[in-house]
Design a protein around this motif. Sequence first.
Motif, PDB file in Angstrom:
ATOM      1  N   SER A  46       0.581  -0.835   0.307  1.00 42.70           N
ATOM      2  CA  SER A  46      -0.032  -0.185   0.172  1.00 42.70           C
ATOM      3  C   SER A  46       0.829   1.106  -0.152  1.00 42.70           C
ATOM      4  O   SER A  46       0.439   1.995  -0.364  1.00 42.70           O
ATOM      5  CB  SER A  46      -0.441  -0.363   0.998  1.00 42.70           C
ATOM      6  N   GLN A  59      -3.531   4.699  -2.727  1.00 35.69           N
ATOM      7  CA  GLN A  59      -3.446   4.922  -1.388  1.00 35.69           C
ATOM      8  C   GLN A  59      -5.126   5.819  -0.763  1.00 35.69           C
ATOM      9  O   GLN A  59      -5.039   5.087   0.218  1.00 35.69           O
ATOM     10  CB  GLN A  59      -2.771   5.381  -1.384  1.00 35.69           C
ATOM     11  N   LEU A  77      -7.584   2.835  -0.313  1.00 37.31           N
ATOM     12  CA  LEU A  77      -7.332   2.128   0.534  1.00 37.31           C
ATOM     13  C   LEU A  77      -8.211   2.819   1.881  1.00 37.31           C
ATOM     14  O   LEU A  77      -8.623   1.931   2.578  1.00 37.31           O
ATOM     15  CB  LEU A  77      -6.212   1.645   0.447  1.00 37.31           C
TER      16      LEU A  77
END
Length: 217
Positions: free
Chosen positions: A27, A35, A38
């Motif tokens: 990540s 990112q 997420l």
Amino acid sequence: MHDKVFWSAHMKIGLVIAAVAVIYILSLLAPLEVQTSLKKEGSWIELTTLAAYVAALIYILAYRLYAQLKWIFWLIVLLAMRELDFDARFTDAKITKWEFLLNPDISWLQTIYGFSLLAFGAFVAFKVATVHLKNLLVEAKAASSCAMASILAILAAALSKLIDGPRRKFGYIGAELTDHSVIALQLLEEVLELSIPLFILVALTEYATKIRRLGFS
């Protein structure tokens, strides 16, 4: 045989740590837009976290562990509800925030909901502590895999809470974070939250194995 069981159990813990570490590293290496996605609600990390909580609840019921782990079951329910933002989904502010607790403009329905959920959470936490804490400490001294997984779940929960809202919390000590640092800490929070139900699942499988081995099932 005991050594084989020991290493097999601790291998599960190692696999969870390795998986979470790999997800976090990947990540960090991902493009900014990935990112950002997420960290959003409904990301695959959040959905996987929720699925792991559901799997833990199903495991308790399927292996008939509810009688022994009733309060652990309800603690997992509360953790799953938190993952679904039940602490803020039906109220104008998070029920754990002072602005909710002290705001006179909050409707009475929201107040009843918020305080009921807080009271139930406090009661469950109290029952978990009184019923299971002593045994957890005994098992931890014996370095049992069930205790180790449980302690790692607790530590992951504590650390994820500690770094929640990093810019605000680091501001308390006069530290200014860069945008990159904030993103890194937010991603760490997400993967730590993912690790909680995974460690819980490991603890449950080890507990069930112990129960069967002792002939209590």
